[in-house]
Design an enzyme around this catalytic site. Structure first.
Site, PDB file in Angstrom:
ATOM      1  N   SER A  35       0.764  -1.257  -0.141  1.00  0.00           N
ATOM      2  CA  SER A  35       0.177  -0.063   0.066  1.00  0.00           C
ATOM      3  C   SER A  35       0.846   1.221   0.150  1.00  0.00           C
ATOM      4  O   SER A  35       0.437   2.359  -0.358  1.00  0.00           O
ATOM      5  CB  SER A  35      -0.841  -0.028   1.374  1.00  0.00           C
ATOM      6  OG  SER A  35      -0.237  -0.052   2.504  1.00  0.00           O
ATOM      7  N   ASP A 340      -4.275   7.427   8.146  1.00  0.00           N
ATOM      8  CA  ASP A 340      -5.395   6.540   8.683  1.00  0.00           C
ATOM      9  C   ASP A 340      -4.872   5.465   9.683  1.00  0.00           C
ATOM     10  O   ASP A 340      -5.630   4.597   9.834  1.00  0.00           O
ATOM     11  CB  ASP A 340      -5.845   5.897   7.615  1.00  0.00           C
ATOM     12  CG  ASP A 340      -5.024   4.974   6.656  1.00  0.00           C
ATOM     13  OD1 ASP A 340      -3.653   5.031   7.242  1.00  0.00           O
ATOM     14  OD2 ASP A 340      -5.244   4.477   5.701  1.00  0.00           O
ATOM     15  N   HIS A 343      -1.110   4.211   7.030  1.00  0.00           N
ATOM     16  CA  HIS A 343      -0.343   4.899   5.920  1.00  0.00           C
ATOM     17  C   HIS A 343      -0.028   6.400   6.345  1.00  0.00           C
ATOM     18  O   HIS A 343      -0.830   7.045   6.848  1.00  0.00           O
ATOM     19  CB  HIS A 343      -1.327   4.818   4.864  1.00  0.00           C
ATOM     20  CG  HIS A 343      -1.692   3.509   4.513  1.00  0.00           C
ATOM     21  ND1 HIS A 343      -2.899   2.891   4.878  1.00  0.00           N
ATOM     22  CD2 HIS A 343      -0.933   2.417   3.908  1.00  0.00           C
ATOM     23  CE1 HIS A 343      -3.093   1.837   4.557  1.00  0.00           C
ATOM     24  NE2 HIS A 343      -1.909   1.281   4.021  1.00  0.00           N
TER      25      HIS A 343
END
Ligand code: NAG
Ligand code: NAG
Ligand code: NAG
Length: 378
Positions: A35, A340, A343
């Site tokens: 991610s 969040d 990240h």
């Protein structure tokens, strides 16, 4: 506030001449990872969805990125004068893959995906996707010029940059079922799998490798919330010590592997980039670097000190304990390192990429490979 504005201006003045002076010559970029550099694969695969406020600071829509805006890879593409990478699995809108293709998918590991993992796109699968991509490109180019402007030319595969940012989920994910000792013992197996993937790419003509190490995963809100409830497990920065120790050990062995590859692949460039030091510096010296919150998530639920609840992710609304709650964004995301809880914010990603682009966190440093960097004027 005044102090913060001042810091921001200094860093912008510092950045502009730097970004303009770097003339990376790569015609195309192929990226592999999780991610940290996923520009839309996991979402395009239909495995997860992202809701606003993801994307709010730049794209104005979630854009497939786990962030309020741009990722490190986006800033790096900008610095290379290349467009943002399209996700391999994004099939709508005729994306052009001429200047690059992104195989990174959120949740991915180096080791083959376990039945509980979010992403089935482990490193070997991403490499296989690349091989399929390359074969299809050559097949289509051989048929005629119709799709030429959307696809890399054959020589781009040798001249292109192959970027890697993967391993975080192998390390951080390990702590849900393994002890620190077991995780440390598994690192050689993880890196053997990584080396196999690199070798498959080299055998297919890849010659420029740019390998990011993994960050201080013990500083991620998610891990502090789950593994840091006992304060004796935290370091001075408020990060989980065991997680950071595992990340450091992984990075030492990854560095050794890149040295070995540099020795073996004498006709290739293998560059190691020390993301761990950049992110640790950002977190330890957050206020000097223009941030107000080093650990607390901007977009989350629960309020201070962490504003993170593993049951509800950024932008989601859920019934918890009988009442409907929403994980909302904070009012000023650029003051936060964590977007969040898992990240980084766009502001933090911009800081990290500006540090990468100084070249001093690389082995070999950029200046060794790129003499034009010596022309830099500050
Ligand atoms: C390695 O990088 C240098 C500087 O960018 C470049 O001149 C050289 O062609 C690269 N080597 C390969 C094999 O691409
Ligand atoms: C924080 O900044 C100080 C002073 O520049 C530096 O010595 C230290 O290494 C930094 N901390 C980290 C973790 O990089
Ligand atoms: C649910 O409510 C109870 C009682 O008010 C409280 O103790 C508990 O922490 C709440 N759980 C969550 C997940 O909010």
């Amino acid at each position: 506030m005044a102090a913060k504005t001042c810091i921001l201006q200094i860093s912008i003045f510092f950045l502009l001449p730097l970004a303009n002076s770097i003339h990376f010559k790569y015609p195309t970029v192929f990226n592999f990872g999780d991610s940290n550099s996923d520009t839309g694969n996991l979402v395009s695969a239909g495995i997860e969805t992202l809701a606003p406020p993801n994307g709010q600071s730049y794209f104005k829509t979630p854009s497939g990125r786990y962030c309020d805006g741009r990722l490190i890879v986006d800033f790096l593409m900008d610095a290379m004068n290349l467009p943002f990478l399209n996700a391999y699995l994004d099939s709508v809108g005729v994306p052009s893959f001429q200047r690059g293709c992104n195989f990174a998918a959120a949740g991915s590991t180096i080791l083959p995906a376990s039945p509980t993992s979010v992403s089935p796109f482990s490193f070997a699968v991403q490499v296989s996707q690349f091989l399929r991509f390359k074969a299809r490109v050559l097949e289509i180019l051989a048929k005629g010029k119709k799709f030429e402007k959307y696809l890399p030319t054959e020589d781009f595969f040798g001249k292109g940059l192959y970027m890697f940012d993967i391993g975080q989920n192998d390390i951080a994910g390990g702590f849900y079922s393994k002890t620190l000792e077991q995780i440390l013992a598994s690192i050689p197996t993880i890196l053997a799998e990584f080396e196999t993937g690199i070798k498959r790419l080299y055998d297919q003509g890849a010659r420029n490798f740019w390998i990011h190490n993994t960050g201080p995963v013990g500083c991620l809100t998610q891990n502090v919330a789950k593994f840091g409830t006992d304060p004796s497990k935290l370091d001075d920065q408020g990060c989980v010590r065991a997680h950071n120790q595992a990340a450091k050990t992984f990075n030492l062995q990854l560095h050794a592997l890149t040295k070995k590859l540099q020795g073996q692949y004498t006709d290739a460039n293998v560059t190691f980039v020390d993301i761990f030091s950049i992110k640790s510096n950002l977190i330890a010296n957050y206020s000097k670097n223009g941030f107000e919150q080093p650990i607390m998530a901007c977009c989350g639920y629960g309020g201070p000190p962490l504003n993170y609840d593993s049951q509800i992710s950024c932008g989601q609304t859920k019934v918890l304990n009988g009442s409907s709650v929403t994980a909302k964004g904070c009012s000023e995301s650029s003051a936060y390192v964590s977007w969040d809880g898992i990240h980084y914010t766009e502001a933090a990603n911009q800081f990290v990429s500006s540090q990468i682009l100084t070249g001093i966190y690389s082995d070999p440093p950029f200046s060794d490979q790129m003499p034009f960097l010596l022309d830099l004027k500050f």
